[in-house]
Design an enzyme around this catalytic site. Structure first.
Site, PDB file in Angstrom:
ATOM      1  N   SER A  98       0.662  -3.937  -3.138  1.00  0.00           N
ATOM      2  CA  SER A  98       0.267  -4.116  -1.734  1.00  0.00           C
ATOM      3  C   SER A  98       0.990  -3.038  -0.932  1.00  0.00           C
ATOM      4  CB  SER A  98       0.656  -5.510  -1.242  1.00  0.00           C
ATOM      5  OG  SER A  98       0.079  -6.495  -2.057  1.00  0.00           O
ATOM      6  N   LYS A 107      -5.749  -6.394   2.380  1.00  0.00           N
ATOM      7  CA  LYS A 107      -4.711  -7.209   1.720  1.00  0.00           C
ATOM      8  C   LYS A 107      -3.600  -7.578   2.713  1.00  0.00           C
ATOM      9  CE  LYS A 107      -1.817  -9.066  -1.061  1.00  0.00           C
ATOM     10  NZ  LYS A 107      -2.006 -10.412  -1.594  1.00  0.00           N
ATOM     11  N   LYS A 129       6.973  -7.764   4.154  1.00  0.00           N
ATOM     12  CA  LYS A 129       6.519  -6.362   4.107  1.00  0.00           C
ATOM     13  C   LYS A 129       5.030  -6.289   4.459  1.00  0.00           C
ATOM     14  CE  LYS A 129       5.055  -5.475   0.252  1.00  0.00           C
ATOM     15  NZ  LYS A 129       4.136  -5.279  -0.827  1.00  0.00           N
TER      16      LYS A 129
END
Ligand code: NAD
Length: 298
Positions: free
Chosen positions: A100, A174, A243
């Site tokens: 990701s 995502k 994140k």
């Protein structure tokens, strides 16, 4: 599914996700050469029938497809921009970043590889460790249709493959998915705590939410499987979730879209990341909430 001719896959990053994903490739008949910084991860991969090597450069040497399943863009770039990495690749190799990562950095990285004649696509996944084990991930693919078609047999092993646009699009969608996921997980935990304090039974609350408009992946999967049993072992780290949330908020800012709720969620998850252990599972956001409540803090 069995590959039409035995294809070699170089796999870099054999962590919580990379381990079951590489094992599925082996079970499907691919030759897999793998590398991870962790000795234990490499040993586990070799035990499963993979060819473990001692560097990323060796893992990508003379393979048809490279899969990167690394923590973030910083690590992906450190691996890919190492000149020895490029020297080891064949120009026919397709590089797939399944981590990701950050969409704009992915576009720049794809342009860098493209300038050297190497194709790159992004294909991050959703579905967690269990989805990776069972081949039930959602694979969000960004890239040129011909490049995606060239590796479709590999991606199909992991689950449902969805083309979402040009390179970088997979990483964008995502991050946005995980901003939603993290926000409703925290909102669900808050609602559950409020209900418990009122005297409601958590199992009854979940059962009602799951047949009502409050349902989500948090009420259907995370609360019953990882929070209520107190196992907190989904296999997805809280810092990795944070994140992704930050990537999504940055994306909103870059496009000028309002993201006040997202920013508030980032602030709360950031506080949890500071107060919990560095290796905390993301479902421990529920534990963090209880700790804060017990201390009488916000
Ligand atoms: P992880 O921390 O378990 O695994 C990452 C692996 O990369 C580790 O084994 C680490 O040793 C290795 N690594 C780090 N630097 C390296 C380097 N320079 N060379 C080789 N190996 C290196 O993380 P994970 O949970 O497997 O997640 C991987 C990616 O997938 C992340 O981007 C994450 O956000 C994403 N993701 C995770 C999940 C999940 O449920 N765990 C689900 C979907 C997406």
């Amino acid at each position: 599914m069995t590959p039409s001719s035995t294809r070699r896959v170089g796999f870099v990053g054999l962590g919580a996700m990379g381990t079951p994903m590489s094992q599925r490739l082996l079970a499907a008949g691919f030759e897999v050469v793998g590398f991870d910084l962790s000795d234990a991860a490499r040993a586990q991969f070799a035990d499963a029938g993979g060819q473990a090597v001692d560097s990323a450069t060796r893992a990508v040497n003379a393979v048809d497809v490279v899969i990167l399943m690394l923590p973030d863009s910083n690590v992906v770039e450190a691996v890919v921009r190492d000149p020895a990495f490029l020297e080891s690749l064949q120009t026919s190799t397709v590089v797939i970043d399944m981590s990701s990562s950050e969409p704009l950095r992915t576009r720049e990285l794809a342009a860098y590889l493209g300038a050297h004649g190497v194709r790159m696509i992004d294909a991050p996944v959703s579905g967690g460790v269990v989805g990776a084990q069972k081949g039930r991930l959602t694979v969000m693919v960004g890239g040129e249709p011909d490049d995606v078609a060239a590796v479709k047999d590999v991606l199909d092993v992991f689950g449902r493959v969805v083309g979402v646009g040009p390179v970088g699009s997979g990483h964008a969608i995502k991050a946005l998915n995980n901003l939603l996921s993290a926000t409703h997980l925290l909102a669900t935990c808050e609602a559950m705590l409020a209900g418990q304090q009122f005297g409601l039974d958590p199992e009854v609350m979940l059962s009602v939410f799951n047949s009502s408009s409050g349902r989500s992946g948090s009420t259907e999967t995370k609360l019953p499987n990882f929070v209520l049993p107190g196992t907190f072992n989904s296999g997805f780290g809280l810092r990795l979730m944070l994140k992704d949330m930050k990537i999504a908020v940055q994306l909103a800012d870059q496009g000028g879209a309002p993201c006040d709720l997202g920013k508030e969620a980032v602030a709360l998850w950031s506080q949890a990341a500071e107060e919990l252990d560095a290796r905390a599972d993301h479902t421990e956001i529920a534990r963090w909430l209880k700790i804060v409540e017990a201390n009488g803090a916000p």
